[in-house]
Design a protein around this motif. Structure first.
Motif, PDB file in Angstrom:
ATOM      1  N   SER A 100       7.151   7.054  10.253  1.00  0.00           N
ATOM      2  CA  SER A 100       5.972   6.922  11.112  1.00  0.00           C
ATOM      3  C   SER A 100       6.099   5.809  12.132  1.00  0.00           C
ATOM      4  CB  SER A 100       4.728   6.684  10.250  1.00  0.00           C
ATOM      5  OG  SER A 100       4.519   7.778   9.386  1.00  0.00           O
TER       6      SER A 100
ATOM      7  N   THR B 219      -1.700  -1.504  11.220  1.00  0.00           N
ATOM      8  CA  THR B 219      -1.145  -1.528   9.861  1.00  0.00           C
ATOM      9  C   THR B 219       0.384  -1.494   9.921  1.00  0.00           C
ATOM     10  OG1 THR B 219      -1.426   0.886   9.719  1.00  0.00           O
ATOM     11  CG2 THR B 219      -3.160  -0.494   8.758  1.00  0.00           C
ATOM     12  N   LEU B 220       0.934  -0.336  10.161  1.00  0.00           N
ATOM     13  CA  LEU B 220       2.388  -0.188  10.180  1.00  0.00           C
ATOM     14  C   LEU B 220       3.017  -0.977  11.316  1.00  0.00           C
ATOM     15  CD1 LEU B 220       4.953   1.074   9.046  1.00  0.00           C
ATOM     16  CD2 LEU B 220       4.517   3.069  10.514  1.00  0.00           C
TER      17      LEU B 220
ATOM     18  N   THR C 128       7.816   3.908   6.935  1.00  0.00           N
ATOM     19  CA  THR C 128       7.310   5.188   6.460  1.00  0.00           C
ATOM     20  C   THR C 128       5.917   4.993   5.879  1.00  0.00           C
ATOM     21  OG1 THR C 128       8.286   4.957   4.254  1.00  0.00           O
ATOM     22  CG2 THR C 128       9.633   6.053   5.932  1.00  0.00           C
ATOM     23  N   VAL C 129       5.116   6.013   6.031  1.00  0.00           N
ATOM     24  CA  VAL C 129       3.793   6.053   5.426  1.00  0.00           C
ATOM     25  C   VAL C 129       3.772   7.297   4.554  1.00  0.00           C
ATOM     26  CG1 VAL C 129       1.312   6.228   5.829  1.00  0.00           C
ATOM     27  CG2 VAL C 129       2.735   4.885   7.393  1.00  0.00           C
ATOM     28  N   GLU C 130       3.556   7.086   3.265  1.00  0.00           N
ATOM     29  CA  GLU C 130       3.570   8.174   2.288  1.00  0.00           C
ATOM     30  C   GLU C 130       4.832   9.031   2.417  1.00  0.00           C
ATOM     31  OE1 GLU C 130      -0.193  10.185   2.535  1.00  0.00           O
ATOM     32  OE2 GLU C 130      -1.287   8.376   1.985  1.00  0.00           O
TER      33      GLU C 130
ATOM     34  N   SER D 131       0.873  -1.170   0.000  1.00  0.00           N
ATOM     35  CA  SER D 131       0.000   0.000   0.000  1.00  0.00           C
ATOM     36  C   SER D 131       0.911   1.221   0.000  1.00  0.00           C
ATOM     37  CB  SER D 131      -0.944  -0.052   1.202  1.00  0.00           C
ATOM     38  OG  SER D 131      -1.790   1.048   1.209  1.00  0.00           O
ATOM     39  N   ASN D 132       0.818   2.051   1.010  1.00  0.00           N
ATOM     40  CA  ASN D 132       1.658   3.240   1.078  1.00  0.00           C
ATOM     41  C   ASN D 132       2.717   3.131   2.172  1.00  0.00           C
ATOM     42  OD1 ASN D 132      -0.130   3.332   3.178  1.00  0.00           O
ATOM     43  ND2 ASN D 132      -0.711   5.453   2.899  1.00  0.00           N
ATOM     44  N   ILE D 133       3.009   1.896   2.614  1.00  0.00           N
ATOM     45  CA  ILE D 133       3.953   1.641   3.690  1.00  0.00           C
ATOM     46  C   ILE D 133       5.246   1.079   3.112  1.00  0.00           C
ATOM     47  CG2 ILE D 133       4.428   0.192   5.704  1.00  0.00           C
ATOM     48  CD1 ILE D 133       1.432   0.226   6.308  1.00  0.00           C
TER      49      ILE D 133
ATOM     50  N   GLU E 124       3.153  -4.584  10.399  1.00  0.00           N
ATOM     51  CA  GLU E 124       4.141  -4.818   9.349  1.00  0.00           C
ATOM     52  C   GLU E 124       5.569  -4.764   9.901  1.00  0.00           C
ATOM     53  OE1 GLU E 124       5.222  -5.728   5.418  1.00  0.00           O
ATOM     54  OE2 GLU E 124       3.227  -5.719   6.312  1.00  0.00           O
TER      55      GLU E 124
ATOM     56  N   LEU F  60      -1.854   3.567  13.907  1.00  0.00           N
ATOM     57  CA  LEU F  60      -0.964   2.852  12.991  1.00  0.00           C
ATOM     58  C   LEU F  60      -0.610   1.442  13.460  1.00  0.00           C
ATOM     59  CD1 LEU F  60       1.461   5.756  12.096  1.00  0.00           C
ATOM     60  CD2 LEU F  60      -0.256   4.713  10.609  1.00  0.00           C
TER      61      LEU F  60
END
Length: 173
Positions: A73, A104-105, A67-69, A6-8, A108, A101
């Motif tokens: 993060s 999700t993050l 990182t996110v976008e 995704s964006n991670i 991960e 987060l």
């Protein structure tokens, strides 16, 4: 080791990341102390210690950045003692820009650290601590194969409120 989901993006740090890592830890330090248990980031990243000194002490593969976008993060650090009888045990510390987060993050970052441990074959068990009232965090740990090992009653006091710390572990074998 960077991979887009995704964006991670999750990757190992470089020396060029060092100043940003220090800023991130300073910004999130109070958040981390309040929400992710008793781990003290000041001990992991002491003021005045250089990137090389930190990487030598913690070992480069035992820190992952998320990182996110494109914005740092999250950081996960796995520390271990140098003593031979405890060398197989890693202690996990997580810091995220926000609690939102974790599912999700956070998941991960921790999942990647587990995979790194499996591939190296040195760490055979991971320990971590979580404050009792952090339900999403506990669910993520359980999803990743961690199991409850014990409770430290009234271990944390925040704003006059006492919280227990739940001890989790996960075997790597």
């Amino acid at each position: 080791m960077a991979e887009l989901k995704s964006n991670i993006i999750v990757r190992r740090p470089t020396e060029a990341d060092f100043e940003e890592m220090k800023r991130f830890i300073a910004e999130t330090c109070e958040h981390t102390r309040n929400f992710y248990g008793v781990h003290d980031w000041d001990e992991l990243f002491p003021v005045g210690e250089t990137y090389g000194e930190i990487m030598e002490r913690i070992e480069k593969g035992n820190i992952l950045l998320g990182t996110v976008e494109g914005v740092l993060s999250g950081i996960v650090v796995l520390t271990q003692r140098k003593s031979e009888k405890f060398r197989h045990v890693g202690n996990l510390t997580v810091s995220l820009r926000s609690d939102d987060l974790m599912a999700t993050l956070g998941k991960e970052l921790i999942g990647r650290m587990i995979l790194a441990c499996k591939s190296k074959g040195v760490i055979r068990k991971i320990n971590l601590r979580v404050r009792e009232d952090l339900e999403v965090t506990k669910e993520v740990y359980k999803f990743l194969g961690f199991y409850e090992e014990g409770v430290l009653a009234r271990d944390i006091c925040l704003n006059g409120m006492f919280y227990s710390t739940i001890l989790y572990g996960r075997s790597i074998d």
